[in-house]
Design an enzyme around this catalytic site. Structure first.
Site, PDB file in Angstrom:
ATOM      1  CE1 TYR A 145      -6.430  88.912  50.229  1.00 49.70           C
ATOM      2  CE2 TYR A 145      -8.801  88.772  49.914  1.00 49.70           C
ATOM      3  CZ  TYR A 145      -7.683  89.508  50.247  1.00 49.70           C
ATOM      4  OH  TYR A 145      -7.806  90.822  50.587  1.00 49.70           O
ATOM      5  CG  ASN A 168       3.088  94.854  50.426  1.00 51.13           C
ATOM      6  OD1 ASN A 168       4.299  95.035  50.432  1.00 51.13           O
ATOM      7  ND2 ASN A 168       2.309  95.186  49.393  1.00 51.13           N
ATOM      8  CB  CYS A 176      -0.967  93.644  48.575  1.00 48.72           C
ATOM      9  SG  CYS A 176      -0.908  95.267  49.328  1.00 48.72           S
ATOM     10  CG  HIS A 177      -3.608  97.660  44.647  1.00 53.36           C
ATOM     11  ND1 HIS A 177      -2.245  97.839  44.710  1.00 53.36           N
ATOM     12  CD2 HIS A 177      -3.966  97.886  43.350  1.00 53.36           C
ATOM     13  CE1 HIS A 177      -1.793  98.175  43.508  1.00 53.36           C
ATOM     14  NE2 HIS A 177      -2.822  98.208  42.663  1.00 53.36           N
ATOM     15  CD  GLU A 205      -3.259  98.955  39.444  1.00 52.21           C
ATOM     16  OE1 GLU A 205      -3.849  97.871  39.526  1.00 52.21           O
ATOM     17  OE2 GLU A 205      -2.245  99.231  40.099  1.00 52.21           O
TER      18      GLU A 205
END
Lengths: 208, 170
Positions: A145, A168, A176-177, A205
């Site tokens: 962040y 979001n 945003c993850h 990912e």
């Protein structure tokens, strides 16, 4: 008869109803159709669809600008209640099939970025800037962040950044993850089942 | 959870139409431009414009009735001012017979109740219509009219007192 007698109240209501004519059904239907037609022309159209995903039922909605809402692992009614309350809703799988196709590729590991117009115009300028920065974090990476806040030129705004990410409307597509806390913990996640979903996405990912 | 606008049309259109139909009474036929349908359209248009500012836990039914009541007041005021010039001619032509309140043929009960309601002061008419025909409770009516519950009760009482006089004649 006394004025507080329920029978008296009913009798008065009955006399009033019989004395004051009610509109004809045809007049009601005509007016209802007219209001319905006006609403169809006036209200923005949001088309939505659903598909199954590894994270549970996934819903996506588009308006004339692009993808405006996406969520998963929730009930249909909760998803629909979160959409613009003044809009006209239409379930139309065809309208979102291009969104769903890209998401299927993503879940299958065959896609890491999305080529979709998104509409986040309902957000505040700060929220939009946070999501804009976040959309450039590539799959397999995580930012903190604090790093997002620094990129915005507001290094002390980690908390507002977290709040902006929570707004979001199109998680996964705007990733945003991929933003976590400075201490290495996952931080928060408002999509689907929360942190469980965030962890699942980051594993998919290869970031965890 | 925020309510949606679209279902409000389905849920409340018919009762709002019927409410305005009753509220305007005979006025709706006096003037071709005075169309309940136009007024209903205006109610939903105004509601749509102010919907975004409405709190999620608001009483949407009462809110729609409030808009409808305001629209009706505005329309009736416009009609009254348009008609006032003509009325003086009409009343003189109607002659003395009508002036003492009796028509040559005695009306039936329903006709007399209708005439009474149509002749009520507008606030009494609105209060008694909302309470007895639209089934709204006193707090809701007070909210719609922006007044106290006591004021609503007083207006309903006055209207019902007149109505009882007619019913007791039967």
């Amino acid at each position: 008869m006394t004025k507080h007698d329920p029978k008296d109240q009913l009798a008065i209501a009955k006399h009033l109803r019989s004395a004051l004519s009610a509109p004809a059904d045809t007049a009601l239907a005509h007016s209802r159709a007219r209001v319905g037609k006006w609403f169809a022309e006036e209200a923005p159209l949001i088309q939505w669809g659903e598909m199954s995903s590894p994270l549970g039922p996934l819903f996506a909605a588009v308006n004339r600008r692009g993808l405006c809402a996406l969520d998963f692992g929730r009930r249909e009614s909760d998803f629909l209640n979160g959409l613009d309350p003044r809009a006209r809703l239409e379930k139309n799988p065809k309208a979102v099939q291009h969104v769903m196709a890209q998401l299927r590729e993503y879940f299958a590991g065959g896609r890491s970025t999305f080529n979709l117009p998104v509409d986040i115009s309902q957000l505040t300028p700060f929220q939009r800037r946070v999501l804009e920065v976040t959309s450039h974090i590539v799959a397999g990476q995580v930012w903190t962040y604090h790093r997002v806040a620094e990129r915005l030129g507001r290094p002390h705004s980690s908390r507002p950044v977290g709040q902006a990410l929570a707004s979001n409307p199109v998680p996964i597509v705007i990733p945003c993850h991929r933003v976590i806390a400075s201490n290495g913990s996952l931080g928060g996640y408002s999509g689907g089942s929360g942190l469980k979903a965030k962890r699942w996405l980051l594993r998919l990912e290869g970031a965890l | 959870m925020a309510p949606r606008f679209e279902p409000l049309i389905e849920q409340h259109h018919d009762e709002i139409f019927a409410y305005l139909w009753r509220l305007l009474g005979k006025e709706r036929r006096r003037d071709g431009a005075m169309d309940v349908e136009d007024l209903v359209q205006e109610v939903f248009l105004r509601a749509y414009e102010s919907f975004a500012g409405l709190r999620p836990n608001s009483n949407h039914r009462a809110w729609l009735y409030k808009i409808a009541t305001n629209c009706a007041y505005t329309k009736l005021r416009q009609m009254k001012s348009r008609r006032d010039g003509l009325l003086s001619l009409e009343t003189s032509a109607a002659g003395l017979g009508a002036a003492n309140g009796y028509s040559p043929v005695r009306k039936n009960l329903a006709q007399r109740v209708r005439a009474l309601v149509n002749g009520l002061p507008s606030r009494q008419k609105v209060c008694v219509t909302l309470r007895y025909l639209e089934d709204l409770d006193y707090p809701e009516i007070a909210q719609i009219l922006g007044c106290s519950q006591e004021s609503v009760r007083a207006n309903v009482y006055q209207a019902i007192r007149r109505l009882r006089l007619i019913l007791e004649e039967e």
